[in-house]
Design a protein around this motif. Structure first.
Motif, short mmCIF file in Angstrom:
data_model
loop_
_atom_site.label_atom_id
_atom_site.label_comp_id
_atom_site.label_asym_id
_atom_site.label_seq_id
_atom_site.Cartn_x
_atom_site.Cartn_y
_atom_site.Cartn_z
N TRP A 1 13.61 4.20 -7.84
CA TRP A 1 12.27 4.25 -7.27
C TRP A 1 11.65 3.04 -7.86
CZ3 TRP A 1 8.06 5.23 -9.92
CH2 TRP A 1 8.06 6.18 -10.14
N ARG A 2 11.53 2.16 -9.24
CA ARG A 2 11.34 1.31 -9.50
C ARG A 2 10.68 0.78 -8.68
NH1 ARG A 2 12.33 1.45 -15.77
NH2 ARG A 2 10.72 3.36 -15.99
N LYS A 3 11.65 -0.31 -8.84
CA LYS A 3 11.18 -1.26 -8.21
C LYS A 3 10.54 -1.58 -6.99
CE LYS A 3 14.94 -3.05 -4.51
NZ LYS A 3 15.99 -2.74 -4.70
N TYR A 4 9.85 -0.54 -6.76
CA TYR A 4 8.64 -1.22 -5.28
C TYR A 4 7.25 -1.02 -6.43
CZ TYR A 4 12.58 -0.36 -1.50
OH TYR A 4 13.91 -0.92 -1.52
N SER A 5 7.37 0.34 -7.87
CA SER A 5 5.85 -0.09 -8.24
C SER A 5 5.82 -1.34 -8.48
CB SER A 5 6.94 0.89 -9.39
OG SER A 5 6.86 -0.12 -10.78
N THR A 6 4.17 -1.06 -8.28
CA THR A 6 3.09 -2.66 -8.76
C THR A 6 3.23 -2.85 -10.06
OG1 THR A 6 1.35 -1.02 -8.01
CG2 THR A 6 2.55 -2.12 -6.06
N LYS A 7 3.90 -3.78 -10.32
CA LYS A 7 3.15 -4.67 -11.44
C LYS A 7 2.02 -5.33 -11.35
CE LYS A 7 6.62 -3.92 -14.52
NZ LYS A 7 8.18 -4.31 -13.23
N GLU A 8 1.62 -5.79 -10.69
CA GLU A 8 0.52 -6.16 -10.17
C GLU A 8 -0.55 -5.42 -10.38
OE1 GLU A 8 0.07 -9.61 -10.75
OE2 GLU A 8 1.42 -9.43 -10.51
N PRO A 9 -1.75 -5.21 -10.29
CA PRO A 9 -2.97 -4.03 -10.32
C PRO A 9 -4.11 -4.63 -8.97
CG PRO A 9 -3.90 -6.41 -11.83
CD PRO A 9 -2.74 -7.11 -11.75
N PRO A 10 -3.98 -3.77 -8.50
CA PRO A 10 -4.27 -4.14 -6.93
C PRO A 10 -5.22 -3.77 -6.65
CG PRO A 10 -4.11 -1.17 -7.64
CD PRO A 10 -3.51 -2.07 -8.79
N SER A 11 -4.99 -5.12 -5.43
CA SER A 11 -6.91 -5.84 -5.12
C SER A 11 -7.81 -4.81 -4.64
CB SER A 11 -6.97 -7.13 -4.82
OG SER A 11 -5.66 -7.09 -3.60
N PRO A 12 -9.21 -5.02 -4.90
CA PRO A 12 -9.58 -5.30 -4.66
C PRO A 12 -9.59 -5.34 -6.20
CG PRO A 12 -10.88 -3.56 -3.92
CD PRO A 12 -9.43 -3.53 -3.50
N PRO A 13 -10.11 -5.99 -7.30
CA PRO A 13 -10.66 -6.09 -8.82
C PRO A 13 -10.66 -4.51 -8.88
CG PRO A 13 -12.40 -7.16 -7.94
CD PRO A 13 -11.53 -6.77 -6.89
N THR A 14 -9.70 -4.37 -10.37
CA THR A 14 -10.18 -2.58 -10.50
C THR A 14 -10.41 -2.78 -12.31
OG1 THR A 14 -7.82 -2.54 -11.54
CG2 THR A 14 -8.69 -1.54 -9.13
N ILE A 15 -11.20 -1.70 -12.91
CA ILE A 15 -10.38 -1.61 -14.38
C ILE A 15 -9.68 -0.38 -14.52
CG2 ILE A 15 -12.00 -1.80 -16.07
CD1 ILE A 15 -14.18 0.07 -14.99
N ARG A 16 -8.25 -0.15 -15.75
CA ARG A 16 -8.05 0.77 -16.12
C ARG A 16 -7.92 1.45 -17.05
NH1 ARG A 16 -1.95 1.11 -15.86
NH2 ARG A 16 -1.85 2.94 -17.87
N LEU A 17 -8.35 3.10 -17.01
CA LEU A 17 -8.80 4.06 -17.90
C LEU A 17 -8.05 4.67 -17.43
CD1 LEU A 17 -13.08 4.02 -16.80
CD2 LEU A 17 -11.47 2.90 -18.71
#
Ligand code: FA5
Ligand code: MG
Length: 392
Positions: A1-17
């Motif tokens: 299922w890894r193949k489907y996990s997104t590498k790009e942060p989802p849009s709209p812009p986000t912060i990762r915490l």
């Protein structure tokens, strides 16, 4: 299922915490020097003075009467931090000048009280202690830092228990006497001051006389009846306190400056041992360097109605904006920032402010060039981001 996990942060812009993405919006005001503090959790670092202080207080409010929570996430909803406690919609604490917003619905908690309602509702005992990092846009001086640690303590009492002990005020006094409020330089003068919090009544603050000023240690009071009611125990009386762990640790260990708690310098960290209160031995006394900065604000910045004044969305300049600029530029090299003069031109109505910044490192002597370049960067931000005109 890894193949489907997104590498790009989802849009709209986000912060990762803390491993999650949060959408950002026009409320977001979280600088990286604050978000980088989230993983530190100083209150849980063994042999750190904040952890020693936490455990000392915990030992005076023992389990099982009090249940401990030391790892609640600092990311909370606006509802938890403000609404659940009855903060009015126009309370200044809610504004972006005072609180770090991740987005319009999510903040870094400004106090451990953000968990009161939830913990009263789900808690397995009548009392609890919550120790945690909290975040505020605030003054810069030796007892204020934008990230600090609080311990919330609370307990429900039956009316019978309260009456037997001579009323709720007597119960609170007795409980608060367990709080360590002795300094390394005994004896300390202590006073209770009447206070106001939206979620307690009556309310008090406890202050101690420290380095020539009254230093506030904690706030406390009888919680609004809606909290026991929502927790399903409408007949009980709830009482709570919120204490600043740095402030208590400063007294217990004789730590003169709140920035020291963040130090990674061995000369600081190696002085402390779990379970032991020892006197802090300063390893440095480097010279202070005072620099003043005076500037005119753009005319729309001091208007109460920036839009009507034609400002392109400029909001009034807040003292905490200055604190934030200096924190961003100088970090822990700024010891103290004070507004020393404020002046409104009688004809033009323009406002001028003058701040005095004290630059001093805890670890070394700063060079003139270094301080001048920090000061220049502060000026540049004022000009470029706030439209200020620096007065030379
Ligand atoms: C509160 O945060 C309330 N939630 C306390 C409370 C809890 C009241 C339960 C009633 C019932 P206050 O803003 O006064 O109150 O902060 C509490 C303590 O945190 C202060 O007394 C002080 O010790 C500490 N504190 C506040 N701001 C800072 C700061 N910028 N740096 C370090 N310590 C701080
Ligand atoms: Mg206070």
């Amino acid at each position: 299922w890894r193949k489907y996990s997104t590498k790009e942060p989802p849009s709209p812009p986000t912060i990762r915490l803390e491993g999650r993405h949060y959408p950002i919006d026009e409320w977001t005001n979280l600088p990286s020097h604050i978000s980088s503090a989230l993983p530190r959790k100083l209150h849980l670092q063994p042999s750190h003075p904040l952890s020693i202080t936490r455990r000392l207080i915990e030992s005076r409010f023992p389990e099982p009467a009090y249940q401990y929570h030391n790892d609640l996430s600092p990311i909370v909803t606006v509802h938890q931090n403000f609404d659940s406690l009855g903060f009015p919609i126009d309370h200044p604490g809610r504004s972006r000048t005072d609180t770090y917003y991740i987005n319009k619905d999510t903040v870094l908690r400004t106090h451990t009280s953000a968990h009161q309602a939830d913990t009263f509702r789900t808690g397995k005992s009548d009392g609890f202690l919550i120790s945690a990092d909290v975040y505020r846009r605030d003054a810069i001086d030796r007892s204020h830092y934008p990230v600090f640690h609080q311990m919330e303590g609370a307990r429900m009492w039956s009316r019978g228990e309260c009456e037997a002990k001579g009323g709720v005020a007597a119960v609170i006094r007795e409980e608060m006497d367990r709080m360590p409020k002795h300094g390394i330089d005994e004896p300390l003068r202590v006073r209770w001051v009447e206070a106001y919090f939206p979620f307690t009544s009556p309310s008090w603050e406890l202050e101690v006389y420290w380095q020539g000023n009254w230093l506030e240690l904690l706030g406390c009071g009888v919680v609004q009846q809606s909290l026991p009611k929502n927790a399903g125990v409408p007949d009980k009386i709830g009482w709570a306190f919120g204490v600043g762990l740095e402030r208590v640790a400063m007294l217990l260990f004789g730590i003169p400056d709140i920035r020291l708690f963040w130090s990674l310098d061995k000369r600081f960290l190696q002085q402390f041992k779990e379970g032991r209160i020892s006197r802090f031995v300063p390893f440095s006394k480097y010279p202070p360097c005072y620099k003043d900065i005076a500037f005119w604000l753009p005319s729309s910045s001091n208007s109460t109605n920036a839009a009507a004044a034609g400002g392109a969305g400029r909001v009034p300049f807040h003292e905490n904006d200055m604190m934030e600029i200096v924190r961003n530029v100088a970090g822990d090299l700024a010891e103290d920032v004070k507004l020393i003069d404020e002046f409104t031109h009688p004809k033009t109505g323009r406002k001028s402010l003058c701040f005095r910044i004290n630059y001093r490192s805890l670890e070394r002597t700063l060079t003139n060039d270094e301080v001048n370049s920090l000061q220049q960067m502060v000026k540049n931000v004022l000009v470029e981001e706030f439209g200020a005109e620096v007065r030379e």
